[in-house]
Every structure is written in structure tokens, then in C-alpha cells.
Design a protein around this motif. Structure first.
Motif: not given
Length: 182
Positions: A127-132
Motif C-alpha cells: 500500500d505504501d508503494c502503490r500510494a506513492a
């Protein structure tokens, strides 16, 4: 043979060698120094030498093309760590990378390099990488958060590659800021 190779390397103008001593040659670091060769280091060792169960926080580990986090598995080819975690100063893996660099600096390293990434397209889909990625690319956040990893890289191949390269740059920038504060 070591001394002959060292002599030839110096004659060719090679001025730096890896900080890690040549394993089969006793006192190789001292012999390099005596020849006037300086040292470079690498922070990639913790990325390769570690296993996918070293840290408790699952956010340290990447989510692969299958949509699963690699924590506690052997389902990775290179490093099990999430690129967002490696660039996050408070994460366990970031702290270990920083300590590795600081220790090498104490040993006389003049510069650091790393060439640790392979298959950059294939991770991380947490989720962190997707949001970024959504922020970086301008792609619709809801879509980015819910399509499969394979769909994501098929839909945005160049943007994904640029984003992943940027994550590596951010890791280096964060490490440099800690090692060389202004």
C-alpha cells in the motif's frame, strides 16, 4: 599472485578497492593500503545477507507480483526489502543500512556504491508503494490501489520504472542526508 595483480592494478592507475578484504589472502587490506590504494564500500550487504524474517514489522518486506508479502518466505531473488522501507529513516532496514555505511566510514572508506537491484519492475506493490506511485505518476489512486501488480505495470510500464528508479534515488538521498548532514 596477489602482489603481482596488485602491482599491475596500480600500474594501470587503479586507485580504489573494495573495503572487504580478499578472503583467501591474509592481510590483504594492509597490502592494498601499503600500495597506496584507497577503499570504497557498499551498503548492499545487509540487503543480500538478511533473510525475510529478520524484522518483525511486515512493512520492511516487499509485496511481489503475486500480491503477497515475502516476509517469512524464500520467495525472492535478491533482497526481500520494500523500497519504501529502505528509504524510510525510521525503518529497521534503513537503520541497518545506515550503520553499515557509518561502520565502513570508520574503517576508512572514501566513497560508497551499491548495485543491488534486479528486476526493478517486479516489486513492491504494498500500500505504501502503490500510494506513492499514484502521487508520483498522477494515476488515479483508487485504481492504483486495487488493480493487480501485473495490471499496474502493464498499464503504466514507463511510469512504474521511473518510480522504482526514483525510490532507489530516494534511499540514497536519505542515507546521504544522515551520513553527511549539512
Amino acid at each position: 599472485e596477489f602482489d603481482e595483480n596488485l602491482r599491475l592494478m596500480c600500474k594501470l592507475g587503479i586507485t580504489h578497492a573494495d573495503i572487504w578484504p580478499t578472503p583467501h589472502v591474509p592481510d590483504s587490506k594492509e597490502r592494498w593500503q601499503k600500495a597506496g590504494v584507497s577503499f570504497y564500500g557498499t551498503f548492499q550487504e545487509p540487503l543480500f545477507a538478511s533473510s525475510a524474517d529478520k524484522y518483525a514489522d511486515p512493512r520492511n518486506y516487499f509485496v511481489g507480483l503475486d500480491g503477497k508479502r515475502v516476509q517469512g518466505t524464500k520467495n525472492y531473488r535478491n533482497s526481500p526489502y520494500c523500497p519504501s522501507a529502505t528509504a524510510r529513516p525510521g525503518s529497521d532496514i534503513f537503520q541497518e543500512l545506515l550503520k553499515t555505511i557509518q561502520d565502513q566510514a570508520k574503517d576508512g572508506v572514501e566513497y560508497i556504491y551499491s548495485d543491488h537491484e534486479i528486476d526493478t519492475y517486479s516489486l513492491c506493490f504494498c500500500d505504501d508503494c502503490r500510494a506513492a506511485f499514484a502521487t508520483f505518476s498522477g494515476a488515479p489512486r483508487e485504481q492504483v490501489m486495487h488493480i493487480t501488480p501485473v495490471e499496474l505495470i502493464r498499464k503504466y510500464p514507463l511510469e512504474w520504472y521511473k518510480f522504482r528508479a526514483g525510490q532507489t534515488s530516494e534511499m540514497v538521498r536519505q542515507l546521504k542526508a544522515k551520513v553527511q548532514p549539512q
